[in-house]
Design an enzyme around this catalytic site. Structure first.
Site, PDB file in Angstrom:
ATOM      1  N   ASP A  65       0.860  -1.135   0.069  1.00  0.00           N
ATOM      2  CA  ASP A  65       0.053  -0.004  -0.030  1.00  0.00           C
ATOM      3  C   ASP A  65       0.865   1.261  -0.037  1.00  0.00           C
ATOM      4  O   ASP A  65       0.383   2.456   0.292  1.00  0.00           O
ATOM      5  CB  ASP A  65      -0.927  -0.041   1.326  1.00  0.00           C
ATOM      6  CG  ASP A  65      -0.364  -0.161   2.299  1.00  0.00           C
ATOM      7  OD1 ASP A  65       1.203  -0.433   2.358  1.00  0.00           O
ATOM      8  OD2 ASP A  65      -0.639  -0.054   3.434  1.00  0.00           O
ATOM      9  N   HIS A 280      22.427   2.205 -19.261  1.00  0.00           N
ATOM     10  CA  HIS A 280      21.921   2.894 -18.135  1.00  0.00           C
ATOM     11  C   HIS A 280      21.858   2.018 -16.762  1.00  0.00           C
ATOM     12  O   HIS A 280      20.962   1.408 -16.309  1.00  0.00           O
ATOM     13  CB  HIS A 280      20.158   2.723 -18.695  1.00  0.00           C
ATOM     14  CG  HIS A 280      19.963   3.925 -19.619  1.00  0.00           C
ATOM     15  ND1 HIS A 280      18.790   4.265 -20.296  1.00  0.00           N
ATOM     16  CD2 HIS A 280      20.892   5.027 -19.892  1.00  0.00           C
ATOM     17  CE1 HIS A 280      18.842   5.149 -21.038  1.00  0.00           C
ATOM     18  NE2 HIS A 280      20.253   5.736 -20.821  1.00  0.00           N
ATOM     19  N   ASP A 297      26.752   9.327 -14.468  1.00  0.00           N
ATOM     20  CA  ASP A 297      25.879  10.017 -15.304  1.00  0.00           C
ATOM     21  C   ASP A 297      24.852  10.508 -14.238  1.00  0.00           C
ATOM     22  O   ASP A 297      23.665   9.535 -13.865  1.00  0.00           O
ATOM     23  CB  ASP A 297      25.135   9.117 -16.321  1.00  0.00           C
ATOM     24  CG  ASP A 297      24.128   9.744 -17.173  1.00  0.00           C
ATOM     25  OD1 ASP A 297      23.864  10.939 -16.826  1.00  0.00           O
ATOM     26  OD2 ASP A 297      23.909   9.159 -18.316  1.00  0.00           O
ATOM     27  N   ASP A 308      21.293  17.074 -16.976  1.00  0.00           N
ATOM     28  CA  ASP A 308      21.744  15.451 -17.552  1.00  0.00           C
ATOM     29  C   ASP A 308      23.275  15.673 -17.657  1.00  0.00           C
ATOM     30  O   ASP A 308      23.836  15.957 -18.649  1.00  0.00           O
ATOM     31  CB  ASP A 308      21.150  15.008 -18.755  1.00  0.00           C
ATOM     32  CG  ASP A 308      21.269  13.657 -19.011  1.00  0.00           C
ATOM     33  OD1 ASP A 308      21.864  12.873 -18.378  1.00  0.00           O
ATOM     34  OD2 ASP A 308      20.643  13.165 -20.170  1.00  0.00           O
ATOM     35  N   HIS A 380      24.640   4.638 -29.157  1.00  0.00           N
ATOM     36  CA  HIS A 380      23.709   5.414 -28.925  1.00  0.00           C
ATOM     37  C   HIS A 380      23.593   6.684 -29.515  1.00  0.00           C
ATOM     38  O   HIS A 380      24.733   7.093 -30.317  1.00  0.00           O
ATOM     39  CB  HIS A 380      23.464   5.660 -27.351  1.00  0.00           C
ATOM     40  CG  HIS A 380      24.747   6.378 -26.487  1.00  0.00           C
ATOM     41  ND1 HIS A 380      24.959   7.757 -26.881  1.00  0.00           N
ATOM     42  CD2 HIS A 380      25.346   6.041 -25.767  1.00  0.00           C
ATOM     43  CE1 HIS A 380      26.097   8.035 -26.298  1.00  0.00           C
ATOM     44  NE2 HIS A 380      26.478   6.803 -25.598  1.00  0.00           N
ATOM     45  N   HIS A 384      20.056  14.826 -26.726  1.00  0.00           N
ATOM     46  CA  HIS A 384      18.542  14.877 -26.628  1.00  0.00           C
ATOM     47  C   HIS A 384      18.148  16.150 -26.013  1.00  0.00           C
ATOM     48  O   HIS A 384      19.169  16.799 -25.348  1.00  0.00           O
ATOM     49  CB  HIS A 384      17.850  13.802 -25.914  1.00  0.00           C
ATOM     50  CG  HIS A 384      18.481  13.525 -24.586  1.00  0.00           C
ATOM     51  ND1 HIS A 384      18.187  14.269 -23.399  1.00  0.00           N
ATOM     52  CD2 HIS A 384      19.474  12.589 -24.242  1.00  0.00           C
ATOM     53  CE1 HIS A 384      19.021  13.967 -22.503  1.00  0.00           C
ATOM     54  NE2 HIS A 384      19.861  12.889 -22.680  1.00  0.00           N
ATOM     55  N   HIS A 391      14.412  13.477 -21.046  1.00  0.00           N
ATOM     56  CA  HIS A 391      14.525  13.160 -22.382  1.00  0.00           C
ATOM     57  C   HIS A 391      13.265  13.961 -22.775  1.00  0.00           C
ATOM     58  O   HIS A 391      12.122  13.431 -22.872  1.00  0.00           O
ATOM     59  CB  HIS A 391      14.215  11.671 -22.827  1.00  0.00           C
ATOM     60  CG  HIS A 391      15.450  11.070 -22.420  1.00  0.00           C
ATOM     61  ND1 HIS A 391      15.505   9.703 -22.353  1.00  0.00           N
ATOM     62  CD2 HIS A 391      16.949  11.282 -22.139  1.00  0.00           C
ATOM     63  CE1 HIS A 391      16.673   8.975 -22.117  1.00  0.00           C
ATOM     64  NE2 HIS A 391      17.630  10.177 -21.828  1.00  0.00           N
ATOM     65  N   GLU A 408      26.513  13.893 -25.804  1.00  0.00           N
ATOM     66  CA  GLU A 408      27.025  12.935 -25.128  1.00  0.00           C
ATOM     67  C   GLU A 408      27.522  11.714 -25.491  1.00  0.00           C
ATOM     68  O   GLU A 408      26.938  10.983 -25.557  1.00  0.00           O
ATOM     69  CB  GLU A 408      25.872  12.509 -24.044  1.00  0.00           C
ATOM     70  CG  GLU A 408      24.601  12.236 -24.617  1.00  0.00           C
ATOM     71  CD  GLU A 408      23.417  11.545 -23.681  1.00  0.00           C
ATOM     72  OE1 GLU A 408      23.799  10.693 -22.903  1.00  0.00           O
ATOM     73  OE2 GLU A 408      22.345  12.183 -23.587  1.00  0.00           O
ATOM     74  N   TYR A 412      32.341   2.391 -25.361  1.00  0.00           N
ATOM     75  CA  TYR A 412      32.104   1.427 -24.345  1.00  0.00           C
ATOM     76  C   TYR A 412      32.866   0.253 -24.817  1.00  0.00           C
ATOM     77  O   TYR A 412      32.175  -0.436 -25.716  1.00  0.00           O
ATOM     78  CB  TYR A 412      30.806   1.240 -23.988  1.00  0.00           C
ATOM     79  CG  TYR A 412      29.892   2.418 -23.685  1.00  0.00           C
ATOM     80  CD1 TYR A 412      29.928   3.353 -22.616  1.00  0.00           C
ATOM     81  CD2 TYR A 412      29.372   3.157 -25.002  1.00  0.00           C
ATOM     82  CE1 TYR A 412      29.128   4.533 -22.474  1.00  0.00           C
ATOM     83  CE2 TYR A 412      28.817   4.463 -24.992  1.00  0.00           C
ATOM     84  CZ  TYR A 412      28.812   4.997 -23.451  1.00  0.00           C
ATOM     85  OH  TYR A 412      28.059   6.166 -23.575  1.00  0.00           O
ATOM     86  N   ARG A 429      31.823   8.172 -20.926  1.00  0.00           N
ATOM     87  CA  ARG A 429      30.920   9.069 -21.486  1.00  0.00           C
ATOM     88  C   ARG A 429      31.115  10.386 -21.100  1.00  0.00           C
ATOM     89  O   ARG A 429      31.545  10.448 -19.778  1.00  0.00           O
ATOM     90  CB  ARG A 429      29.738   8.671 -21.315  1.00  0.00           C
ATOM     91  CG  ARG A 429      28.282   9.557 -21.906  1.00  0.00           C
ATOM     92  CD  ARG A 429      27.121   8.848 -22.016  1.00  0.00           C
ATOM     93  NE  ARG A 429      26.531   8.414 -20.700  1.00  0.00           N
ATOM     94  CZ  ARG A 429      26.273   7.345 -20.249  1.00  0.00           C
ATOM     95  NH1 ARG A 429      26.460   6.252 -21.055  1.00  0.00           N
ATOM     96  NH2 ARG A 429      25.571   7.061 -18.937  1.00  0.00           N
ATOM     97  N   GLU A 431      29.189  14.048 -20.917  1.00  0.00           N
ATOM     98  CA  GLU A 431      27.917  14.446 -21.223  1.00  0.00           C
ATOM     99  C   GLU A 431      27.625  16.011 -20.740  1.00  0.00           C
ATOM    100  O   GLU A 431      27.904  16.186 -19.601  1.00  0.00           O
ATOM    101  CB  GLU A 431      26.759  13.758 -20.659  1.00  0.00           C
ATOM    102  CG  GLU A 431      25.118  14.130 -21.076  1.00  0.00           C
ATOM    103  CD  GLU A 431      24.200  13.236 -20.624  1.00  0.00           C
ATOM    104  OE1 GLU A 431      24.338  12.142 -19.728  1.00  0.00           O
ATOM    105  OE2 GLU A 431      23.086  13.279 -21.484  1.00  0.00           O
TER     106      GLU A 431
HETATM  107  N1  GLY Z   1      20.740  10.026 -18.267  1.00  0.00           N
HETATM  108  C1  GLY Z   1      20.325   9.481 -19.517  1.00  0.00           C
HETATM  109  C2  GLY Z   1      20.963   9.796 -20.566  1.00  0.00           C
HETATM  110  O1  GLY Z   1      22.063  10.506 -20.810  1.00  0.00           O
HETATM  111  O2  GLY Z   1      20.284   9.905 -21.624  1.00  0.00           O
HETATM  112 MN    MN Z   2      21.335  12.183 -21.744  1.00  0.00          MN
HETATM  113 MN    MN Z   3      22.901  11.116 -18.844  1.00  0.00          MN
END
Ligand code: GLY
Ligand code: MN
Ligand code: MN
Length: 481
Positions: A65, A280, A297, A308, A380, A384, A391, A408, A412, A429, A431
């Protein structure tokens, strides 16, 4: 009787008093004029004789609950500033006439005030509070919706999003389940594929509005990004190989909260070594970062707006030669993408620039034999939009002034990849968040260092949290299995 009346009166006073006296809350929420302006901008884009309908998000079950922290549907928040569940907004293109002859072009149904429930689940604005705080003239409690004289069946277009998911059968007339049922009846909908329901127009209108940011939204985003950078910087200064991924996550999120960020914009990703290759990765379960690279990240959300930001740093404070080579490649790709950014440039321009650098670099290092294999190590997209969603909504056309995007790139290299094993387990990465301007861009996240030299320099500094050492747990020392 007198006692009862007195009791009611007392309750009323307490309620009004407690709502009015909530002390020391932030004073920089989006102003009601912002939300009103966004509703007017939506109305201007709506086709003739249409109505737009926006439901609140459904509360979601965490366990038994217990619910997850409630997260409003970002579109409803954008148009109203309302943060509570069980609500629906109607925006009409043309003025409508109420039975008493008055006219309205928007209607908002919200949760009613209920002192008993409010003691359990938190304060509510109620209809009066919503009128005053949110500046919407026609606000009613949801339990009035059923009787409200609104014939939605005569509208040729009902512009709306797909209906909220996971809506539980309700207990009151004004809850989301019943609002949805009554909406279906009032609109005489056969089902959710009814051709009068225009999901595409909803997506287009909300994307067009939300993809460029107003000055009020830029304040939120700048704050979210600066808080995120502050957290990255403190972690850079304090990171040691004996720390765990969870501990780093905790330190980051502590810094966010220290500066008033209520939530993270997305599940924090803190991955050491090969964990950094999982795009992720959110388990954050490694107990010692050791001498590996650490990919973080992690982005704060401020009053609903999400940053982000990713930084990848060596736990020992210095990049190894292989780590340095891969990191520099990602850095150069990011720089190449930045150079393309300006009002009128495209995502394709930026992606091509980054792909060129990474493709050529991986070829040169012998990690790939053919440029088309770049996706094995960079699987990727380049970035975005960010905003109320990490996003964020956009039509993904050419970039325009006042858009805020991430850039970003990453590389990898999973263990057992088809390349020299000296590269295995390296995941990088970088970003950053950029505001598109007329002539170029502004790097909002520049405060967190990115270059190898700047990262190593900051890592050599002391952090205010270096000496924040906690004793070992005392009561559970050995596991009984
Ligand atoms: N943190 C998710 C991305 O970089 O899109
Ligand atoms: Mn991102
Ligand atoms: Mn990110």
């Amino acid at each position: 009787m007198q006692r009862k009346l007195f009791g009611c009166f007392f309750l009323f006073i307490v309620t009004v008093f407690s709502a009015a006296s909530q002390k020391d809350v932030p004073t920089d929420y989006l102003p009601k004029e912002f939300h009103k302006g966004r509703r007017e901008a939506a109305r201007a884009l709506m086709p003739d004789s249409s109505v737009m309908v926006v439901f609140a998000a459904s509360p979601r079950t965490f366990s038994n609950d217990v619910e997850y922290l409630y997260h409003q549907n970002p579109d409803l928040y954008y148009f109203t500033g309302y943060k509570e569940p069980h609500a629906v907004l109607f925006l009409f293109k043309d003025a409508q006439t109420a039975p008493d002859g008055s006219s309205y072009n928007e209607l908002f149904f919200v949760q009613e005030k209920n002192p008993v429930m409010e003691q359990w689940t938190g304060r509510r604005l109620g209809d009066q509070g919503a009128k005053e705080k949110l500046g919407i003239a026609a606000v009613y409690t949801g339990n009035k919706f059923k009787e409200f004289p609104l014939d939605l069946s005569s509208f040729p277009k009902i512009i709306m999003d797909v209906l909220p998911v996971d809506v539980k059968k309700g207990r009151g007339d004004g809850d989301l389940y019943n609002l949805l049922q009554q909406f279906r009846t009032k609109a005489a909908l056969a089902d959710e594929k009814d051709p009068r329901l225009d999901y595409k127009a909803f997506r287009q209108i909300t994307s067009k509005l939300r993809e460029t940011k107003t000055p009020e939204e830029m304040y939120m985003l700048r704050k979210a990004v600066e808080i995120s950078c502050m957290a990255h910087n403190e972690v850079m200064k304090t990171l040691r190989p004996d720390m765990s991924e969870l501990e780093i996550q905790g330190l980051m999120e502590y810094v966010h909260k220290r500066y008033g960020s209520e939530e993270v914009g997305y599940g924090s990703i803190v991955g050491a070594g090969e964990n950094g290759c999982i795009l992720h990765y959110m388990e954050n379960s490694r107990t010692k970062i050791g001498n590996d690279l650490l990919l973080m990240d992690v982005g704060a959300s401020y009053h609903g707006y999400s940053a982000d930001v990713t930084r990848t740093i060596p736990a020992r404070g210095k990049f190894s030669p292989e780590e340095r080579t891969i990191y520099q490649l990602v850095y150069d790709a990011q720089e190449a993408a930045f150079k393309t950014l300006k009002d009128g440039s495209t995502w394709a321009d930026a992606s091509k620039a980054a792909n060129e650098v990474i493709g050529n670099g991986l070829l040169r290092l012998g990690i790939i034999k053919d440029k088309k294999d770049i996706r094995k190590y960079y699987p990727h997209g380049l970035g975005h939009h960010i905003g109320l969603d990490v996003h964020d909504k956009s039509e993904y056309g050419p970039l325009k002034k006042d858009m805020v995007i991430t850039i970003e790139p990453g590389i990898y290299i999973m263990p057992n990849s088809d390349c020299d094993k000296k590269w295995w387990g390296i995941g990088v990465r970088i970003e950053d968040d950029a505001l598109i301007t007329e002539k170029g861009y502004e790097l909002l996240s520049a405060f967190a260092p990115r270059s190898i030299e700047a990262v190593e320099k900051l890592m050599a500094e002391n952090s205010v949290i270096d000496n924040y050492k906690l004793p070992a747990l005392k009561t559970v020392q050995k596991k009984p299995f």
